[in-house]
Design a protein around this motif. Structure first.
Motif, PDB file in Angstrom:
ATOM      1  N   ASP A   1     -14.568 -14.632  31.119  1.00  0.00           N
ATOM      2  CA  ASP A   1     -15.475 -14.919  32.213  1.00  0.00           C
ATOM      3  C   ASP A   1     -15.525 -13.731  33.181  1.00  0.00           C
ATOM      4  OD1 ASP A   1     -17.228 -16.334  33.785  1.00  0.00           O
ATOM      5  OD2 ASP A   1     -15.650 -17.326  34.916  1.00  0.00           O
ATOM      6  N   PHE A   2     -16.092 -12.633  32.685  1.00  0.00           N
ATOM      7  CA  PHE A   2     -16.251 -11.447  33.517  1.00  0.00           C
ATOM      8  C   PHE A   2     -17.426 -10.633  33.009  1.00  0.00           C
ATOM      9  CE2 PHE A   2     -12.948 -10.484  30.348  1.00  0.00           C
ATOM     10  CZ  PHE A   2     -13.481  -9.380  29.706  1.00  0.00           C
ATOM     11  N   VAL A   3     -17.901  -9.742  33.865  1.00  0.00           N
ATOM     12  CA  VAL A   3     -18.983  -8.822  33.527  1.00  0.00           C
ATOM     13  C   VAL A   3     -18.332  -7.494  33.179  1.00  0.00           C
ATOM     14  CG1 VAL A   3     -20.988  -7.604  34.442  1.00  0.00           C
ATOM     15  CG2 VAL A   3     -20.583  -9.985  35.074  1.00  0.00           C
ATOM     16  N   LEU A   4     -18.862  -6.810  32.180  1.00  0.00           N
ATOM     17  CA  LEU A   4     -18.281  -5.554  31.735  1.00  0.00           C
ATOM     18  C   LEU A   4     -19.362  -4.472  31.696  1.00  0.00           C
ATOM     19  CD1 LEU A   4     -15.535  -4.471  30.713  1.00  0.00           C
ATOM     20  CD2 LEU A   4     -16.344  -4.912  28.406  1.00  0.00           C
ATOM     21  N   ILE A   5     -19.090  -3.378  32.394  1.00  0.00           N
ATOM     22  CA  ILE A   5     -20.001  -2.230  32.388  1.00  0.00           C
ATOM     23  C   ILE A   5     -19.262  -1.059  31.748  1.00  0.00           C
ATOM     24  CG2 ILE A   5     -21.301  -0.590  33.804  1.00  0.00           C
ATOM     25  CD1 ILE A   5     -21.535  -2.768  35.942  1.00  0.00           C
ATOM     26  N   ALA A   6     -19.840  -0.506  30.693  1.00  0.00           N
ATOM     27  CA  ALA A   6     -19.278   0.671  30.035  1.00  0.00           C
ATOM     28  C   ALA A   6     -19.844   1.917  30.719  1.00  0.00           C
ATOM     29  CB  ALA A   6     -19.641   0.678  28.555  1.00  0.00           C
ATOM     30  N   ILE A   7     -18.946   2.853  31.036  1.00  0.00           N
ATOM     31  CA  ILE A   7     -19.339   4.066  31.753  1.00  0.00           C
ATOM     32  C   ILE A   7     -18.931   5.286  30.941  1.00  0.00           C
ATOM     33  CG2 ILE A   7     -19.035   5.419  33.872  1.00  0.00           C
ATOM     34  CD1 ILE A   7     -18.229   2.752  35.247  1.00  0.00           C
ATOM     35  N   THR A   8     -19.870   6.197  30.761  1.00  0.00           N
ATOM     36  CA  THR A   8     -19.584   7.461  30.092  1.00  0.00           C
ATOM     37  C   THR A   8     -19.701   8.568  31.133  1.00  0.00           C
ATOM     38  OG1 THR A   8     -20.488   6.615  28.026  1.00  0.00           O
ATOM     39  CG2 THR A   8     -20.245   8.999  28.209  1.00  0.00           C
ATOM     40  N   SER A   9     -18.600   9.289  31.319  1.00  0.00           N
ATOM     41  CA  SER A   9     -18.562  10.353  32.316  1.00  0.00           C
ATOM     42  C   SER A   9     -17.441  11.322  31.985  1.00  0.00           C
ATOM     43  CB  SER A   9     -18.338   9.770  33.712  1.00  0.00           C
ATOM     44  OG  SER A   9     -18.177  10.798  34.650  1.00  0.00           O
TER      45      SER A   9
END
Length: 155
Positions: free
Chosen positions: A28-36
């Motif tokens: 029960d969470f939101v996941l944002i993948a970040i490329t940096s």
């Protein structure tokens, strides 16, 4: 006499119920993948600068990997909103020893994990703000249910 014992043992086996343990992961969470290409502390600085977040370093996220690998540690930053009970975590995908937290997302350098986040407009704005950082290549929401190693994101 032996036939009666065999019959008795068979009856006991048939009367015992099997108990099957089933568990479900709490995703029960939101996941944002970040490329940096930024280091974790620099990315936190820029995220804090372009958003209202105040991400700060917390204890590294620790997971157990199958032997002979053992423990793995991943850099973690967090911010806890007391007004909305929302929790923000920035997790490095690459651990201190080079292992990946989510191996199937090899192209992602970090994950923003957000618990108790309910407003879609705020999520879109946060994603755009992070994506607007010059050194961030992409910031996109992904479904944790579709990841094979989703259990590594539970803490």
């Amino acid at each position: 006499m032996q036939a009666n014992l065999a019959k008795f043992a068979l009856n006991i086996e048939n009367t015992l119920n099997k108990v099957t343990l089933k568990y479900e992961l709490d995703l029960d969470f939101v996941l944002i993948a970040i490329t940096s290409s930024l280091r974790d502390y620099r990315l936190c600085y820029f995220i804090n600068k372009v958003t209202r977040l105040k991400l700060g370093k917390v204890e590294d996220h620790e997971i157990w990997m199958p032997m002979p690998l053992g423990k793995a540690f991943f850099s973690c930053y967090a911010d806890f909103s007391t007004t909305s009970d929302t929790e923000f975590y920035l997790l490095a995908n690459r651990g201190t020893d080079g292992r990946l937290l989510v191996p199937e997302m090899r192209g992602s350098d970090y994950f923003m994990l957000i618990r108790n986040f309910i407003d879609d407009e705020d999520l879109i704005a946060l994603q755009e703000d992070i994506g607007g950082i010059a050194e961030v290549v992409v910031a996109s929401e992904i479904s944790p249910q579709k990841l094979k190693s989703k259990e590594n994101l539970i803490f």
